[in-house]
Design a protein around this motif. Structure first.
Motif, short mmCIF file in Angstrom:
data_model
loop_
_atom_site.label_atom_id
_atom_site.label_comp_id
_atom_site.label_asym_id
_atom_site.label_seq_id
_atom_site.Cartn_x
_atom_site.Cartn_y
_atom_site.Cartn_z
N PRO B 12 -6.79 -1.37 -36.58
CA PRO B 12 -7.91 -0.97 -35.74
C PRO B 12 -7.44 -0.38 -34.40
CG PRO B 12 -7.72 -3.38 -35.91
CD PRO B 12 -6.78 -2.79 -36.89
N LEU B 13 -6.18 -0.66 -34.03
CA LEU B 13 -5.69 -0.15 -32.75
C LEU B 13 -5.17 1.27 -32.86
CD1 LEU B 13 -3.69 -3.36 -31.81
CD2 LEU B 13 -5.79 -2.59 -30.72
N GLU B 14 -5.09 1.78 -34.10
CA GLU B 14 -4.55 3.11 -34.29
C GLU B 14 -5.41 4.16 -33.60
OE1 GLU B 14 -4.38 3.48 -38.45
OE2 GLU B 14 -2.43 2.52 -38.59
N MET B 15 -4.72 5.16 -33.10
CA MET B 15 -5.43 6.23 -32.43
C MET B 15 -5.85 7.26 -33.48
SD MET B 15 -3.76 8.16 -29.30
CE MET B 15 -4.41 9.68 -28.72
N LEU B 269 13.60 -0.09 -30.62
CA LEU B 269 12.39 0.74 -30.54
C LEU B 269 11.57 0.41 -29.30
CD1 LEU B 269 11.05 0.88 -34.23
CD2 LEU B 269 11.95 2.78 -32.87
N ARG B 270 11.49 -0.90 -29.02
CA ARG B 270 10.74 -1.34 -27.83
C ARG B 270 11.37 -0.78 -26.56
NH1 ARG B 270 10.94 -6.71 -29.37
NH2 ARG B 270 9.43 -6.71 -31.02
N LYS B 271 12.70 -0.85 -26.52
CA LYS B 271 13.42 -0.37 -25.34
C LYS B 271 13.19 1.13 -25.15
CE LYS B 271 18.10 -0.22 -23.82
NZ LYS B 271 19.36 0.01 -24.49
N ASP B 272 13.26 1.87 -26.25
CA ASP B 272 13.09 3.31 -26.13
C ASP B 272 11.65 3.72 -25.88
OD1 ASP B 272 15.76 3.38 -26.54
OD2 ASP B 272 15.71 5.01 -28.01
N LEU B 273 10.74 2.86 -26.26
CA LEU B 273 9.34 3.14 -25.94
C LEU B 273 9.14 3.08 -24.42
CD1 LEU B 273 6.77 3.72 -27.63
CD2 LEU B 273 6.17 1.32 -27.39
N SER B 274 9.89 2.21 -23.77
CA SER B 274 9.75 2.14 -22.30
C SER B 274 10.34 3.40 -21.65
CB SER B 274 10.39 0.86 -21.75
OG SER B 274 11.77 0.88 -21.99
N VAL B 275 11.32 4.03 -22.32
CA VAL B 275 11.84 5.31 -21.82
C VAL B 275 10.73 6.37 -21.91
CG1 VAL B 275 13.52 7.17 -22.25
CG2 VAL B 275 14.22 4.77 -22.49
N LEU B 276 10.02 6.36 -23.04
CA LEU B 276 8.92 7.32 -23.22
C LEU B 276 7.84 7.08 -22.16
CD1 LEU B 276 8.59 7.26 -27.11
CD2 LEU B 276 9.35 9.18 -25.72
N ARG B 277 7.59 5.83 -21.87
CA ARG B 277 6.57 5.51 -20.86
C ARG B 277 6.96 6.04 -19.49
NH1 ARG B 277 2.23 2.96 -22.37
NH2 ARG B 277 2.26 1.44 -24.06
N ARG B 278 8.27 6.02 -19.21
CA ARG B 278 8.74 6.53 -17.91
C ARG B 278 8.57 8.05 -17.82
NH1 ARG B 278 12.72 2.50 -18.26
NH2 ARG B 278 14.36 3.89 -18.98
N LEU B 279 8.63 8.72 -18.97
CA LEU B 279 8.49 10.19 -18.96
C LEU B 279 7.01 10.61 -18.93
CD1 LEU B 279 11.11 11.12 -21.74
CD2 LEU B 279 11.38 11.42 -19.27
N ALA B 280 6.15 9.72 -19.36
CA ALA B 280 4.73 10.10 -19.56
C ALA B 280 4.00 10.55 -18.29
CB ALA B 280 3.98 8.95 -20.24
N PRO B 281 4.17 9.90 -17.13
CA PRO B 281 3.35 10.30 -15.97
C PRO B 281 3.46 11.77 -15.60
CG PRO B 281 4.46 8.21 -15.53
CD PRO B 281 5.01 8.73 -16.82
N SER B 282 4.66 12.35 -15.77
CA SER B 282 4.83 13.76 -15.38
C SER B 282 4.02 14.71 -16.27
CB SER B 282 6.31 14.14 -15.42
OG SER B 282 6.80 13.94 -16.73
N LEU B 292 0.99 6.19 -26.79
CA LEU B 292 2.07 5.22 -26.60
C LEU B 292 1.52 3.79 -26.68
CD1 LEU B 292 4.20 6.92 -23.79
CD2 LEU B 292 4.62 6.91 -26.25
N ASP B 293 0.33 3.59 -26.12
CA ASP B 293 -0.31 2.24 -26.22
C ASP B 293 -0.50 1.88 -27.68
OD1 ASP B 293 -0.46 2.05 -23.51
OD2 ASP B 293 -2.59 2.57 -23.36
N SER B 294 -0.98 2.86 -28.44
CA SER B 294 -1.26 2.61 -29.85
C SER B 294 0.02 2.30 -30.62
CB SER B 294 -2.00 3.83 -30.42
OG SER B 294 -1.66 4.07 -31.74
N ARG B 295 1.09 3.06 -30.33
CA ARG B 295 2.37 2.81 -31.02
C ARG B 295 2.91 1.43 -30.66
NH1 ARG B 295 2.88 5.92 -35.18
NH2 ARG B 295 4.58 4.46 -35.41
N GLU B 296 2.76 1.05 -29.40
CA GLU B 296 3.27 -0.25 -28.97
C GLU B 296 2.52 -1.38 -29.68
OE1 GLU B 296 3.55 -0.67 -24.77
OE2 GLU B 296 4.64 -2.57 -24.93
N ALA B 297 1.20 -1.22 -29.79
CA ALA B 297 0.39 -2.25 -30.45
C ALA B 297 0.78 -2.37 -31.93
CB ALA B 297 -1.10 -1.91 -30.32
#
Lengths: 63, 338
Positions: B12-15, B269-282, B292-297
């Motif tokens: 249900p969390l899938e985007m 995967l969790r660690k690299d997801l945080s790298v993606l999160r750091r790139l996202a604001p730009s 990214l929220d959906s992938r993390e869930a």
């Protein structure tokens, strides 16, 4: 059974896995596992629900 | 060899893809069929069944809209939405059409090279169609001297080079993963670059390209982890399986994955997801944040679910082979190595 044998069966042999859930004694007989009563009882008490989606999670099709 | 994202687990969390993108994908698949009917109907009929068979639902567009897939079509769509309030729908329809053709071109060759082919050899001439349509669309928007074409050539050729190199590898160590496996996905930069140039995104295009590359890397790691058993059965190598061979000690790959490897893969995967999160604001894209929220869930849910299943398997192994305690060899090898 080793973990290797187990995961191969669970991931790719649907009938085998269903038999394990339903009737481990019959499975032991059919596949020559030679399980004793204590082992069969222990297998009966296991909740297998979490394994149901393992093959799907690892993108395998039951064959 | 390419990202297939074949899992059909629903969450249900899938985007879900937005309606506009869904429409563009439907139109693009219909356009492919219409072009084939007009230009090569005999070949087109066979291609139509091949496209349908790739999709678990039998409907070609659905293949590109599954939430677990690499967001090949979403990325340029999200980028366009971040560059302009009113996206140019005609241009984006062309980008989606081009990208789907590019995907089918790669997929057809990839299935043959992987040995997963069914009818691919019979429809190999369809690569002429797919490649032409993939490239020709951009000729409407960028003249021959436009810098887009340098991005196109660099990405497209380096992906071809990487695919060929990977075929020769028996093991994939970390440096091979970075240099070869991830480079295979360079083609994903092409539609993003097209969108960036079309909207004059300037420096922001670099941010999207960087994110696309990082997401390709992450998705490939995810693919390696979740395809491990399939790859093992078919004798394919991957970075994850190479690591498994290195760490398994005297035990089987299967035992290592169950006792240790899967958790290690999920942590990476969790660690690299945080790298993606750091790139996202730009990127200034709410769509990316939601993705990214959906992938993390999904990742968290799978960690619990698969971890639970592995515990049950260890218990079954302990009961059926009490002398060989399930993860003892792994523990022994680790203590010997330390």
């Amino acid at each position: 059974m080793t973990l290797k044998q187990l995961i191969d069966k669970v991931m790719s042999d649907y009938e085998w896995y269903q038999q394990l859930k339903k009737d481990p004694a019959e499975l032991s007989k059919l596949h020559g596992l030679n399980l004793n009563e204590r082992q069969i009882d222990a297998l009966r008490k296991i909740n297998y629900e979490s394994i149901d989606h393992l093959a799907e999670a690892f993108r395998e099709e039951f064959t | 060899m390419i990202l297939r994202g074949t899992s059909s687990l629903t969450d249900p969390l899938e985007m879900r893809p937005d309606g506009q993108l869904r429409e563009l994908v439907n139109d693009a698949c219909a356009r492919i069929h219409a072009e084939f009917v007009r230009r090569a109907p005999f070949l087109g009929e066979q291609v139509r069944s091949w496209m349908a068979n790739l999709s678990p639902t039998g409907k070609a567009p659905e293949y590109f809209l599954r939430p677990h897939s690499f967001p090949l079509l979403n990325l340029p769509w999200w980028a366009a939405k971040s560059f302009a309030d009113e996206p140019d729908c005609e241009f984006l329809a062309d980008v989606v059409y081009s990208t789907i053709n590019g995907y089918y071109y790669i997929r057809l060759l990839d299935n043959l090279m992987d040995g997963h082919d069914t009818v691919e050899l019979n429809i190999l001439p369809a690569t002429a169609f797919f490649h032409t349509e993939f490239q020709a669309v951009y000729q409407r928007y960028f003249d021959a001297t436009h810098p887009f074409w340098e991005v196109f050539r660099t990405a497209w050729f380096s992906a071809s080079e990487a695919v060929t190199r990977e075929l020769k590898l028996d093991h994939i160590r970390q440096e091979d993963f970075e240099r070869v496996t991830v480079a295979k996905l360079a083609g994903a930069k092409i539609p993003v670059a097209a969108v960036g140039f079309h909207y004059g995104a300037g420096e922001r295009l670099r941010c999207w390209e960087e994110f696309t590359l990082a997401l390709s890397r992450w998705s490939q790691m995810e693919d390696d982890l979740f395809d491990w058993h399939n790859d093992l059965r078919h004798g394919k190598t991957s970075y994850f399986l190479t690591e498994a061979s290195r760490h398994k000690g005297f035990e089987s790959v299967e035992a290592w994955v169950i006792c240790e490897g899967f958790q290690r893969g999920m942590e990476a995967l969790r660690k690299d997801l945080s790298v993606l999160r750091r790139l996202a604001p730009s990127l200034h894209s709410l769509d990316v944040v939601r993705y990214l929220d959906s992938r993390e869930a999904i990742l968290e849910r799978l960690t619990v679910r698969i971890g639970g299943a592995f515990d049950v398997l260890k218990e079954v192994a302990r009961i059926t082979e009490p002398k060989a305690q399930a993860c003892d060899w792994i523990e022994f090898s680790k203590s010997e190595g330390s």
